[in-house]
Design an enzyme around this catalytic site. Sequence first.
Site, PDB file in Angstrom:
ATOM      1  N   ARG A   1       0.901  -1.368  -0.025  1.00 39.07           N
ATOM      2  CA  ARG A   1      -0.013   0.040  -0.114  1.00 39.07           C
ATOM      3  C   ARG A   1       0.969   1.168  -0.030  1.00 39.07           C
ATOM      4  O   ARG A   1       0.572   2.260  -0.671  1.00 39.07           O
ATOM      5  CB  ARG A   1      -0.779  -0.071   1.250  1.00 39.07           C
ATOM      6  CG  ARG A   1      -1.960  -1.085   0.858  1.00 39.07           C
ATOM      7  CD  ARG A   1      -3.223  -0.875   1.808  1.00 39.07           C
ATOM      8  NE  ARG A   1      -2.763  -1.321   3.157  1.00 39.07           N
ATOM      9  CZ  ARG A   1      -3.186  -2.497   3.814  1.00 39.07           C
ATOM     10  NH1 ARG A   1      -3.959  -3.485   3.190  1.00 39.07           N
ATOM     11  NH2 ARG A   1      -3.037  -3.048   5.262  1.00 39.07           N
TER      12      ARG A   1
ATOM     13  N   ASP B   1      -6.446  -6.694  -5.974  1.00 38.37           N
ATOM     14  CA  ASP B   1      -5.975  -7.467  -4.961  1.00 38.37           C
ATOM     15  C   ASP B   1      -7.121  -8.718  -4.574  1.00 38.37           C
ATOM     16  O   ASP B   1      -7.750  -8.423  -3.425  1.00 38.37           O
ATOM     17  CB  ASP B   1      -5.554  -6.660  -3.628  1.00 38.37           C
ATOM     18  CG  ASP B   1      -5.205  -7.411  -2.416  1.00 38.37           C
ATOM     19  OD1 ASP B   1      -4.695  -8.379  -2.519  1.00 38.37           O
ATOM     20  OD2 ASP B   1      -5.320  -6.824  -1.201  1.00 38.37           O
TER      21      ASP B   1
ATOM     22  N   CYS C   1      -2.448 -13.927  -3.183  1.00 36.84           N
ATOM     23  CA  CYS C   1      -1.983 -14.638  -1.913  1.00 36.84           C
ATOM     24  C   CYS C   1      -2.341 -15.987  -1.885  1.00 36.84           C
ATOM     25  O   CYS C   1      -2.680 -16.700  -0.929  1.00 36.84           O
ATOM     26  CB  CYS C   1      -2.829 -13.725  -0.929  1.00 36.84           C
ATOM     27  SG  CYS C   1      -4.697 -13.732  -1.135  1.00 36.84           S
TER      28      CYS C   1
ATOM     29  N   PHE D   1     -11.308  -5.256  -5.466  1.00 32.32           N
ATOM     30  CA  PHE D   1     -11.290  -6.345  -4.121  1.00 32.32           C
ATOM     31  C   PHE D   1     -10.806  -5.248  -3.088  1.00 32.32           C
ATOM     32  O   PHE D   1      -9.908  -5.525  -2.273  1.00 32.32           O
ATOM     33  CB  PHE D   1     -10.550  -7.560  -4.146  1.00 32.32           C
ATOM     34  CG  PHE D   1     -10.830  -8.280  -5.522  1.00 32.32           C
ATOM     35  CD1 PHE D   1     -11.659  -9.169  -5.249  1.00 32.32           C
ATOM     36  CD2 PHE D   1     -10.115  -8.083  -6.891  1.00 32.32           C
ATOM     37  CE1 PHE D   1     -11.916 -10.111  -6.627  1.00 32.32           C
ATOM     38  CE2 PHE D   1     -10.471  -8.808  -7.874  1.00 32.32           C
ATOM     39  CZ  PHE D   1     -11.577  -9.925  -7.631  1.00 32.32           C
TER      40      PHE D   1
ATOM     41  N   ALA E   1     -16.207  -8.154  -8.857  1.00 31.03           N
ATOM     42  CA  ALA E   1     -15.144  -7.375  -9.617  1.00 31.03           C
ATOM     43  C   ALA E   1     -14.942  -7.890 -11.037  1.00 31.03           C
ATOM     44  O   ALA E   1     -14.553  -7.214 -11.843  1.00 31.03           O
ATOM     45  CB  ALA E   1     -13.977  -7.616  -8.873  1.00 31.03           C
TER      46      ALA E   1
ATOM     47  N   ASP F   1     -16.012  -3.906  -4.228  1.00 29.53           N
ATOM     48  CA  ASP F   1     -15.902  -4.807  -3.457  1.00 29.53           C
ATOM     49  C   ASP F   1     -17.433  -5.400  -3.520  1.00 29.53           C
ATOM     50  O   ASP F   1     -18.295  -4.871  -3.547  1.00 29.53           O
ATOM     51  CB  ASP F   1     -15.351  -4.735  -2.108  1.00 29.53           C
ATOM     52  CG  ASP F   1     -14.658  -5.991  -1.440  1.00 29.53           C
ATOM     53  OD1 ASP F   1     -13.578  -6.015  -1.148  1.00 29.53           O
ATOM     54  OD2 ASP F   1     -15.784  -6.895  -0.753  1.00 29.53           O
ATOM     55  N   SER F   2     -17.349  -6.844  -3.160  1.00 25.09           N
ATOM     56  CA  SER F   2     -18.901  -7.562  -2.994  1.00 25.09           C
ATOM     57  C   SER F   2     -19.297  -7.580  -1.716  1.00 25.09           C
ATOM     58  O   SER F   2     -20.489  -7.908  -1.417  1.00 25.09           O
ATOM     59  CB  SER F   2     -18.484  -9.057  -3.649  1.00 25.09           C
ATOM     60  OG  SER F   2     -17.591  -9.765  -2.852  1.00 25.09           O
TER      61      SER F   2
END
Length: 389
Positions: free
Chosen positions: A208, A292, A332, A223, A272, A244-245
């Site tokens: 970030r 992300d 990730c 995201f 997204a 975002d969801s």
Amino acid sequence: MSETHAVVSARGAKRWADGHPWIFRSDVVQSPVGQACVVDVRDPRGRAIGTALWSSASEIALRLLDSALDTKIDAVWWHERLARAIARRTAVAPVATAYRLVHGEGDGLPSLIVDRYDRWLVVQLLSAGLETFRAEIVSALVKLTGCAGIIARNDASVRVREGLSRNVEVLYGEVPDEVTVEENGVKYVAALRTGQKTGAFLDQRENRALVASVARGRALDLFSYHGSFALHLARGASAVTSVDSSGPALARGQQNAALNLATNIEFVEADAFEFIRAEVQAGRRYETIVVDPPAFAKNRASLAGATRGYRDLNLHAMRLLAPGGLLFTASCSYHLTKPLFLDMLRDAGAASGRRLILRGLTAQPLDHPELVTVPETGYLKGALLEALD
Ligand code: SAH
């Protein structure tokens, strides 16, 4: 010496010798008596090879604690190991009030996670063997940090495989539902009881900061969760769209924007994949984009499908870049290794029709150490790409 011991196969002993801290149940030839405890471990010839946490119900039967022989795993041992982990974060404390104090295997403390959120700690005790040392761990953490409260986010699903219950409980002091923390001068509210992970995605802090240093023009944070990247983007960009969801995550994002007096962030609740397709279709362009996503590859079997998901997402993000635009993209999924991540980006880059240069590659931050001998512990990969034209 502990009261009991386990004998492992030559293959099990070799895993430890090769630097992996886990021995699976199929490599245990003689089990200790207890359900969960600390045990001395012996190889097939009866030689002591170390001390481990034992979980009788788990596939991961033994987790190496100490390879020094005749170590007593007592309150003093936990205090020392935890003190070393905390000292490892000295460089992080000046830039953030929320960061990881203990990163499990990466700190030689298998199955233990401890995150600091200002004066409160969130812990996860992720194995049956570790649970037997709850009191020693809590007591050492209180002494070492002087924290105001400790909460256990023991609602992680891996606990089921250990034969443990899933719950969220206060282990020490008092813990508020939400805590305001700061990183790189950006404030955000973390929901310790209900938020994803332990309340925030602490592992992206350094990325970030990187993104904040290069952000410009119209920016997109895909995201976004509670807007941590968006808040960093908002410093250099003219306008930020944060997608975002999760409704609750976006509601906290709004709260966080207000907290930072950021008026240039728009929060959008959407899938997204659908959002980015529609943007490409509409011919939109962004100067700075962050992608992300959550871990798509939860296991090896889902890797091929997950790789297609990452490729699809990145390909569309690349197409959305304005000439000279920047894309920070992360994964990730620990099954998508560093080489596979780069292969995926190459495929997406080729299919995007854009000429892209790699401006930086990032890995895990200082407070999430990985074991050199266990590549999967380096689960987080990031790349900063720039569109040449
Ligand atoms: N960038 C965030 C962390 C993102 S974690 C940070 O730095 O804090 C992944 C996020 O993706 C979660 O917030 C989750 O709610 C969201 N998510 C999962 N699937 C999604 C989808 N299909 N579309 C949009 N968001 C999704």
